[in-house]
Write an enzyme that holds these catalytic residues in place. Structure first.
Site, PDB file in Angstrom:
ATOM      1  N   ASN A   1       2.162  -4.105  -5.955  1.00 62.62           N
ATOM      2  CA  ASN A   1       2.210  -5.429  -5.342  1.00 62.62           C
ATOM      3  C   ASN A   1       3.530  -6.119  -5.658  1.00 62.62           C
ATOM      4  OD1 ASN A   1      -0.851  -6.050  -4.442  1.00 62.62           O
ATOM      5  ND2 ASN A   1      -0.821  -4.777  -6.283  1.00 62.62           N
TER       6      ASN A   1
ATOM      7  N   GLU B   1      -1.793   0.875  -5.911  1.00 63.81           N
ATOM      8  CA  GLU B   1      -0.958  -0.020  -5.115  1.00 63.81           C
ATOM      9  C   GLU B   1       0.180  -0.534  -5.994  1.00 63.81           C
ATOM     10  OE1 GLU B   1      -2.943  -3.274  -3.215  1.00 63.81           O
ATOM     11  OE2 GLU B   1      -4.557  -2.023  -2.409  1.00 63.81           O
TER      12      GLU B   1
ATOM     13  N   ARG C   1      -4.429  -4.518 -13.335  1.00 64.66           N
ATOM     14  CA  ARG C   1      -3.152  -5.047 -12.856  1.00 64.66           C
ATOM     15  C   ARG C   1      -2.146  -5.003 -14.008  1.00 64.66           C
ATOM     16  NH1 ARG C   1      -1.599  -8.580  -9.021  1.00 64.66           N
ATOM     17  NH2 ARG C   1      -2.634  -7.056  -7.671  1.00 64.66           N
TER      18      ARG C   1
ATOM     19  N   LYS D   1      -8.936   1.795   3.563  1.00 61.92           N
ATOM     20  CA  LYS D   1      -8.418   0.430   3.517  1.00 61.92           C
ATOM     21  C   LYS D   1      -7.337   0.238   4.581  1.00 61.92           C
ATOM     22  CE  LYS D   1      -6.992   1.055  -0.828  1.00 61.92           C
ATOM     23  NZ  LYS D   1      -6.315   0.851  -2.145  1.00 61.92           N
TER      24      LYS D   1
ATOM     25  N   ARG E   1      -9.753  -5.782 -13.422  1.00 57.80           N
ATOM     26  CA  ARG E   1     -10.656  -6.474 -12.503  1.00 57.80           C
ATOM     27  C   ARG E   1     -11.882  -5.571 -12.292  1.00 57.80           C
ATOM     28  NH1 ARG E   1      -6.023  -7.388  -9.241  1.00 57.80           N
ATOM     29  NH2 ARG E   1      -5.862  -5.130  -9.356  1.00 57.80           N
TER      30      ARG E   1
ATOM     31  N   ASP F   1      -1.146  -1.654  -9.642  1.00 55.42           N
ATOM     32  CA  ASP F   1      -2.593  -1.522  -9.794  1.00 55.42           C
ATOM     33  C   ASP F   1      -2.944  -0.100 -10.203  1.00 55.42           C
ATOM     34  OD1 ASP F   1      -2.824  -4.141  -9.081  1.00 55.42           O
ATOM     35  OD2 ASP F   1      -3.557  -3.756  -7.052  1.00 55.42           O
TER      36      ASP F   1
ATOM     37  N   LYS G   1       0.832  -1.205   0.000  1.00 57.56           N
ATOM     38  CA  LYS G   1       0.000   0.000   0.000  1.00 57.56           C
ATOM     39  C   LYS G   1       0.867   1.256   0.000  1.00 57.56           C
ATOM     40  CE  LYS G   1      -4.010  -2.215   0.590  1.00 57.56           C
ATOM     41  NZ  LYS G   1      -3.545  -3.611   0.593  1.00 57.56           N
TER      42      LYS G   1
END
Length: 318
Positions: free
Chosen positions: A283, A281, A210, A160, A225, A273, A125
């Site tokens: 990842n 984000e 992504r 979040k 997504r 993302d 994050k």
């Protein structure tokens, strides 16, 4: 080459979509040896090397009993050509300790991907803070009043936890502020837990994309997504629909900018993302979506990854 995958139990893999399985399958196709262990099976004692209780596996090609495994054996991580850290979040204390064992293994000669120090230095994050030119309005705080001010300024926000995955613990609060106080209490636990708050991006309706970075270069297709029904989360684990698409010019710009920086730091694979034009984000622990992209476009992401892995190992061996 002999490859060791440090991962969650392979017995629980859903191989029709699992990215670690896709990596294994491509490595197996090329004749590389495969072994697996879980993080808790690694240990170190003074005078010795970091070792793990590993199982050598062979892929069967079957959908159900997809692998056969040898008897567990103890092996030094440095004896493998590469160690791939693919344990899923949460990035808790045990994950943190595992990165230190992996870093000790590096000092003993192991080649670890992604690099353990880079895993620690890029919490998924918070890694976006380094790239403000690519992110939307974002706040990280423990203070409820900070969150309330941010909400008052932007009206529609996403809250979040910093250690979630798969969309876990994500809340949307609209202009009416409905349940904001309760959500703050739930997430920040009386001021003991930091929370990320981001301006809601309506482009989420078109998907949370992504963008995969392999060896410092963006893969030409991303997986969008798309939230379903009344759901605000696009995560596949939260029921999102995955649709593979060619990168937009903005996606490519982001990938070209972030890719070399992340790769230089030891991140062979990262998943950025993107919602609309904004990075949300980065990842690095166990990025996914290899199989979904391949199934829909024919772009063999696993082959691109193993190409990059082989190149990295060759360079480190010189």
């Amino acid at each position: 080459m002999n490859l060791l995958f440090v991962a969650d139990p392979v017995e629980h893999f859903k191989i029709y979509k699992d990215t670690t399985f896709a990596m294994m399958r491509e490595a197996h196709r090329r004749g590389h040896g495969l072994a697996v262990c879980e993080p808790q099976q690694m240990h170190w004692q003074r005078g010795g090397k970091v070792v793990a209780r590993v199982r050598d596996i062979t892929l069967t090609g079957h959908a159900v009993d997809w692998f056969s495994a040898g008897e567990p054996r103890e092996a030094a991580l440095a004896d493998f050509c590469a160690v791939l850290m693919r344990k899923d979040p949460p990035f808790d204390s045990e994950y943190f300790y595992a990165t230190h064992l992996l870093e000790q293994a590096e000092r003993e000669g192991a080649r670890v991907f992604n690099k353990p120090r880079a895993l620690r230095d890029h919490p998924e994050k918070l890694a976006i803070m380094e790239f403000p030119q690519f992110i939307g309005p974002t706040l990280v705080t423990r203070e409820p009043q900070d969150i309330r001010r941010f909400h008052a300024e932007h009206g529609d926000v996403i809250l979040k936890p910093l250690d979630g995955m798969g969309g876990m613990g994500i809340f949307r609060v609209g202009p009416d502020g409905m349940n904001l106080g309760s959500i703050i209490e739930t997430l920040n636990q009386g001021g003991s837990q930091s929370v990320m708050v981001q301006k809601f991006l309506p482009e989420i309706a078109d998907g949370d994309k992504r963008v995969l970075i392999i060896g410092g270069k963006p893969v030409p297709y991303c997986l969008a997504r798309i939230p379903q029904g009344s759901e605000v989360r696009g995560n596949l684990a939260a029921g999102g629909l995955g649709v593979a698409r060619a990168l937009t010019a903005r996606d490519q710009q982001i990938g070209d900018a972030l890719g070399p920086i992340l790769h230089e730091r030891g991140l062979l694979l990262a998943g950025v993302d993107v919602i609309g034009d904004c990075v949300t984000e980065i990842n690095v622990t166990s990025p996914t979506c290899f199989q979904e992209i391949f199934d829909q476009t024919g772009c063999d992401v696993a082959a691109l990854f193993v190409d990059a892995l082989e190149t990295a190992i060759e360079r480190m061996a010189r």
